[in-house]
Design a protein around this motif. Sequence first.
Motif, mmCIF file in Angstrom:
data_model
loop_
_atom_site.group_PDB
_atom_site.id
_atom_site.type_symbol
_atom_site.label_atom_id
_atom_site.label_comp_id
_atom_site.label_asym_id
_atom_site.label_seq_id
_atom_site.Cartn_x
_atom_site.Cartn_y
_atom_site.Cartn_z
ATOM 1 N N ASP A 199 0.847 -1.188 0.000
ATOM 2 C CA ASP A 199 0.000 0.000 0.000
ATOM 3 C C ASP A 199 0.883 1.239 0.000
ATOM 4 O O ASP A 199 1.374 1.685 1.045
ATOM 5 N N GLU A 200 1.108 1.812 -1.173
ATOM 6 C CA GLU A 200 2.013 2.939 -1.327
ATOM 7 C C GLU A 200 1.378 4.213 -0.785
ATOM 8 O O GLU A 200 0.198 4.489 -1.015
ATOM 9 N N VAL A 201 2.143 4.977 -0.039
ATOM 10 C CA VAL A 201 1.722 6.305 0.408
ATOM 11 C C VAL A 201 2.449 7.314 -0.469
ATOM 12 O O VAL A 201 3.667 7.435 -0.402
ATOM 13 N N THR A 202 1.703 8.021 -1.304
ATOM 14 C CA THR A 202 2.309 8.949 -2.255
ATOM 15 C C THR A 202 2.285 10.374 -1.725
ATOM 16 O O THR A 202 1.564 10.702 -0.769
ATOM 17 N N MET A 203 3.069 11.227 -2.373
ATOM 18 C CA MET A 203 3.064 12.641 -2.018
ATOM 19 C C MET A 203 1.677 13.241 -2.256
ATOM 20 O O MET A 203 1.223 14.097 -1.496
ATOM 21 N N ALA A 204 1.003 12.784 -3.308
ATOM 22 C CA ALA A 204 -0.350 13.281 -3.582
ATOM 23 C C ALA A 204 -1.309 12.895 -2.461
ATOM 24 O O ALA A 204 -2.155 13.698 -2.046
ATOM 25 N N ASP A 205 -1.175 11.660 -1.955
ATOM 26 C CA ASP A 205 -2.017 11.219 -0.840
ATOM 27 C C ASP A 205 -1.801 12.105 0.389
ATOM 28 O O ASP A 205 -2.759 12.522 1.056
ATOM 29 N N ILE A 206 -0.534 12.373 0.677
ATOM 30 C CA ILE A 206 -0.204 13.157 1.869
ATOM 31 C C ILE A 206 -0.681 14.597 1.723
ATOM 32 O O ILE A 206 -1.239 15.183 2.657
ATOM 33 N N ALA A 207 -0.482 15.175 0.535
ATOM 34 C CA ALA A 207 -0.926 16.545 0.300
ATOM 35 C C ALA A 207 -2.434 16.666 0.471
ATOM 36 O O ALA A 207 -2.936 17.606 1.109
ATOM 37 N N ALA A 208 -3.170 15.707 -0.083
ATOM 38 C CA ALA A 208 -4.623 15.747 0.024
ATOM 39 C C ALA A 208 -5.072 15.603 1.479
ATOM 40 O O ALA A 208 -5.966 16.324 1.939
ATOM 41 N N ALA A 209 -4.434 14.688 2.215
ATOM 42 C CA ALA A 209 -4.816 14.475 3.620
ATOM 43 C C ALA A 209 -4.478 15.682 4.481
ATOM 44 O O ALA A 209 -5.183 15.977 5.455
ATOM 45 N N ALA A 210 -3.402 16.388 4.132
ATOM 46 C CA ALA A 210 -2.980 17.552 4.913
ATOM 47 C C ALA A 210 -3.693 18.833 4.486
ATOM 48 O O ALA A 210 -3.598 19.850 5.182
ATOM 49 N N GLY A 211 -4.370 18.785 3.330
ATOM 50 C CA GLY A 211 -5.060 19.974 2.842
ATOM 51 C C GLY A 211 -4.129 21.026 2.292
ATOM 52 O O GLY A 211 -4.402 22.225 2.380
#
Length: 206
Positions: free
Chosen positions: A33-45
């Motif tokens: 389950d890859e955690v991408t920069m896009a995932d992190i940016a979206a979760a952090a707003g």
Amino acid sequence: MSERKPRKDAARNRAAVLAAADELFARRTSPEDEVTMADIAAAAGVGKGTLFRAFGDRTGLIHALYEARVEPIRNAVEEGPPPLGPATPPLQRLPALLDAILCFKLDNRHLALALEGTGSDSPYQAGHYDRWHALLQAVLEQIPGLTDSDFTAHVLLAATRADLVEHLVGQRRLPPEGLRAQLASFTTKVLGSPALPGSPAEQIHS
């Protein structure tokens, strides 16, 4: 005053990004389950550009998150009381240090896997490895009669590798306490010393 707001925003965004990344890595159910920069940016707003400006790339972000999570252990190692602190006799301190490293890997399995994967496909090239190895080697050198502290430190650290922890706990379903007990037993055999009263786990968490 105009310069303070950007600095405050940057600090707030950094904290939000680290919190989001921490949660996403904790949620992973498998190494695939890859955690991408896009995932992190979206979760952090925040925008992806904010992440890259603050951390450089995904590797930089993972290292920053690791440093934040491991700071309490590092403080205990550098200036804390027994069993991790420098005043602890080496035959007691070494098992405690290894147990603390293993507990960190158990509590942060998928972050640890991601971290060890940042070292050019070798966990031995990741920056944190050299720090832990140097610490264990220094403690081993205080034990009378023990030779080749450099190699011994490598061997002991190998037993705490994140991929091994994931294989044993995540794949083979070995209970974490069982793995900690096996590491303590293995360490005692490597050191050639009698079993210490109380397990390292008991000494750390009592």
